[in-house]
Design a protein around this motif. Structure first.
Motif, PDB file in Angstrom:
ATOM      1  N   THR A 325       0.820  -1.200  -0.061  1.00 37.25           N
ATOM      2  CA  THR A 325       0.157  -0.210  -0.366  1.00 37.25           C
ATOM      3  C   THR A 325       0.575   1.330  -0.297  1.00 37.25           C
ATOM      4  O   THR A 325       0.711   1.903  -0.734  1.00 37.25           O
ATOM      5  CB  THR A 325      -1.034   0.059   0.894  1.00 37.25           C
ATOM      6  OG1 THR A 325       0.113  -0.159   2.576  1.00 37.25           O
ATOM      7  CG2 THR A 325      -2.376  -1.349   1.428  1.00 37.25           C
ATOM      8  N   ALA A 329      -0.643   4.505  -1.953  1.00 33.80           N
ATOM      9  CA  ALA A 329      -0.157   6.053  -0.834  1.00 33.80           C
ATOM     10  C   ALA A 329       0.353   7.599  -0.797  1.00 33.80           C
ATOM     11  O   ALA A 329      -0.474   7.845  -1.109  1.00 33.80           O
ATOM     12  CB  ALA A 329      -1.050   5.655   0.714  1.00 33.80           C
ATOM     13  N   THR A 333      -1.890  10.291  -2.082  1.00 26.58           N
ATOM     14  CA  THR A 333      -2.287  11.789  -1.737  1.00 26.58           C
ATOM     15  C   THR A 333      -1.296  12.677  -2.462  1.00 26.58           C
ATOM     16  O   THR A 333      -2.383  13.535  -1.210  1.00 26.58           O
ATOM     17  CB  THR A 333      -0.606  11.171  -0.262  1.00 26.58           C
ATOM     18  OG1 THR A 333      -0.870  10.185   0.823  1.00 26.58           O
ATOM     19  CG2 THR A 333      -0.699  12.568   0.443  1.00 26.58           C
ATOM     20  N   LEU A 341      -6.918   8.570   3.160  1.00 24.77           N
ATOM     21  CA  LEU A 341      -6.034   7.397   2.713  1.00 24.77           C
ATOM     22  C   LEU A 341      -5.854   7.379   5.087  1.00 24.77           C
ATOM     23  O   LEU A 341      -5.617   5.826   4.502  1.00 24.77           O
ATOM     24  CB  LEU A 341      -4.934   7.805   2.472  1.00 24.77           C
ATOM     25  CG  LEU A 341      -5.206   7.716   0.860  1.00 24.77           C
ATOM     26  CD1 LEU A 341      -4.028   8.096   0.601  1.00 24.77           C
ATOM     27  CD2 LEU A 341      -4.709   6.398   0.260  1.00 24.77           C
ATOM     28  N   MET A 381      -0.726   2.604   4.666  1.00 26.23           N
ATOM     29  CA  MET A 381      -1.322   4.684   4.370  1.00 26.23           C
ATOM     30  C   MET A 381      -1.830   5.674   5.190  1.00 26.23           C
ATOM     31  O   MET A 381      -2.237   6.344   5.070  1.00 26.23           O
ATOM     32  CB  MET A 381      -3.104   3.219   3.333  1.00 26.23           C
ATOM     33  CG  MET A 381      -2.834   2.372   3.331  1.00 26.23           C
ATOM     34  SD  MET A 381      -5.016   1.659   3.099  1.00 26.23           S
ATOM     35  CE  MET A 381      -5.729   3.215   2.888  1.00 26.23           C
TER      36      MET A 381
END
Length: 512
Positions: A325, A329, A333, A341, A381
């Motif tokens: 992830t 992420a 972002t 997230l 995340m």
């Protein structure tokens, strides 16, 4: 020398120059973070080699942590004054030199001193690395570079016990330090060639009073907190006096910094809403998660009777989950904002930790390993998007101070989380005579044959229950993280007001 300018604002890819900078920074970060955890598995060896008590050898870890806390506050000023590249090279020299000295230590006292020297270098590596990467990539790609830097931050606590266990078993304790020497030399050579050329700013006057208040204040406070597990109570003199004096110094620093124009730590940054919300979220998260992570290997070692190397390997699913992830992420972002997230990430961590609140000596391994994987998905995340939310809206000149402050907060919160979870677990064990007896057997202080079998069986179950109750506290703290996390930005973060699109990209990516 060839110089590659950073891509224009809005560029979506991390170009090769930024990736090279990231690779160099990650190499240094891996050394620094691994060394915090790799020593933990060697503590029993230090006891035997130096004929020392556990309280004495534990200072090989505490001295490193205290040195980190002492040096981090001056890193922001020094980066502005001397340039991040020069300071980064100096930190590598201190770290590698301290590692080499640790490897030849002849007694526990010199080893503790050399660990402190190592910590002075290691304490600067992470905040300087964050500053270098953030400036090189620019504000539009902070999430992506934070995801890259997040890999060693996550894998250090997992890979450290595995590497340390293997080195101690296959070679000797000296190699947990000697391994840093060749890696550090490579990192130094690559840093000298790849990192952007220094462009130090006109020097502000150094805040000596701030340093005399903040660095000792942090060190004394963390010393007191770190002594809680050893003393078993907050009321111990060795805990209370340093912690109170440290808090008084920290409060005095806050009052001083609010009046001084160029304080050691710029508290004016908290006027930035994103940084303030991120700081609160990061503090709660670090206390809960880092404290809980400390317990995972201990459960496998003490309750399940696994070897050090096996216990480290059993933690691997968490790192694998985060590796899935974290890159995604980081990319998202920068596009959709960290809030979208972090919230599901916290939920995933809590779900992954839930089975550990009900552990027994016979808990199903596939279930626990699956839970660790889910927790790792959430971790990937969470931490780096929070850091990105704090730094993305700062101006180019504020990044060094901002990353320094976030590292101080993270280090302090991690120490508090470790102490809190250790005390809760210790008190749970002490409340059960059977768990106390079983724990003494697992630590080698009592022979198994000297304890009745029924007491050992009951003690094993009680010890597992103590771990479960402690993890329940961590889950509750994670749930509290949802409150400030709800205030994190849920859309792409715009540049700091007054900044120009080119401002944060002013430092080129240079290779020379």
């Amino acid at each position: 020398m060839t110089t590659q300018a950073a891509p224009a604002a809005g560029s979506d890819k991390l170009d090769s120059g930024v990736l090279k900078v990231a690779g160099v920074v990650v190499l240094g970060a891996i050394m620094s973070i691994l060394d915090i955890t790799v020593v933990s598995v060697a503590l029993p060896t230090f006891q035997r080699e130096f004929n020392a008590s556990y309280a004495d050898v534990a200072w090989t870890m505490t001295a490193y942590t205290l040195a980190l806390a002492t040096v981090i506050p001056i890193t922001g000023w020094a980066a502005d004054r001397f340039g991040t590249k020069r300071l980064y090279l100096l930190s590598l020299v201190l770290f590698v030199g301290g590692s080499a000295l640790c490897a030849v230590a002849w007694d526990i006292g010199p080893l503790i001193v050399f660990r402190a020297l190592q910590g002075l270098g290691g304490g600067m590596l992470m905040p300087l690395g964050m500053t270098i990467m953030t400036r090189a990539a620019g504000p539009d790609r902070v999430g992506r570079v934070m995801a890259v830097l997040g890999v060693p931050m996550l894998l250090g606590p997992i890979g450290g016990p595995i590497l340390g266990g293997w080195l101690v078993d296959a070679q000797s304790w000296h190699w947990i330090f000697l391994i840093n020497v060749p890696i550090g030399i490579v990192a130094f050579v690559l840093s000298a060639r790849i990192l952007p050329k220094d462009q130090p700013q006109p020097s502000e006057s150094f805040d000596f009073l701030g340093m005399l208040l903040l660095s000792p204040g942090l060190a004394l406070f963390l010393f007191g907190v770190s002594s809680i597990p050893e003393k078993g109570t907050v009321a111990a003199t060795r805990v209370l006096i340093p912690a109170i004096v440290g808090l008084v110094l920290l409060v005095a620093f806050v009052l001083h910094a609010l009046r001084k124009q160029h304080a050691l730590i710029d508290l004016g940054l908290f006027k930035n809403r994103n940084l303030t919300v991120s700081t609160v979220t990061l503090t709660l998260f670090t206390v809960a998660f880092m404290g809980a992570m400390l317990l995972f290997p201990s459960y496998f070692l003490q309750v399940r009777g696994e070897s050090t190397l096996t216990a480290g390997l059993l933690l691997a699913p968490q790192g694998l989950g985060a590796m899935v992830t974290m890159p995604i992420a980081g990319r998202l972002t920068d596009k959709i904002g960290p809030g979208k997230l972090v919230l599901p990430g916290l939920v995933l961590i809590a779900l992954g930790m839930a089975p550990f609140t009900m552990v027994t000596p016979e808990s199903n391994y596939p279930l626990l390993l699956g839970a660790l994987f889910v927790s790792g998905l959430g971790m990937g995340m969470t931490m780096m998007p929070i850091m990105s939310a704090a730094l993305a809206s700062l101006t180019h000149q504020q990044v060094a101070r901002g990353s320094t402050m976030m590292n101080i907060i993270q280090q302090t919160a991690g120490s508090i989380g470790t102490a809190v979870m250790s005390v809760i677990l210790t008190n749970q064990v002490l409340d059960s005579p059977e768990a106390t007896a079983y724990s003494a057997v697992t630590q080698g202080r009592v022979q198994a044959g000297d304890v009745p079998r029924e007491v050992l069986t009951a003690g094993q179950s009680s010890l597992a229950g103590a771990f479960g109750n402690t993890w329940l506290v961590a889950v509750v703290l994670l749930a509290l993280c949802l409150v400030p996390a709800l205030l994190l930005p849920r859309r792409r973060i715009e540049k700091a007001e007054g900044g120009t699109p080119d401002e944060a990209l002013a430092v080129p990516v240079a290779m020379h």
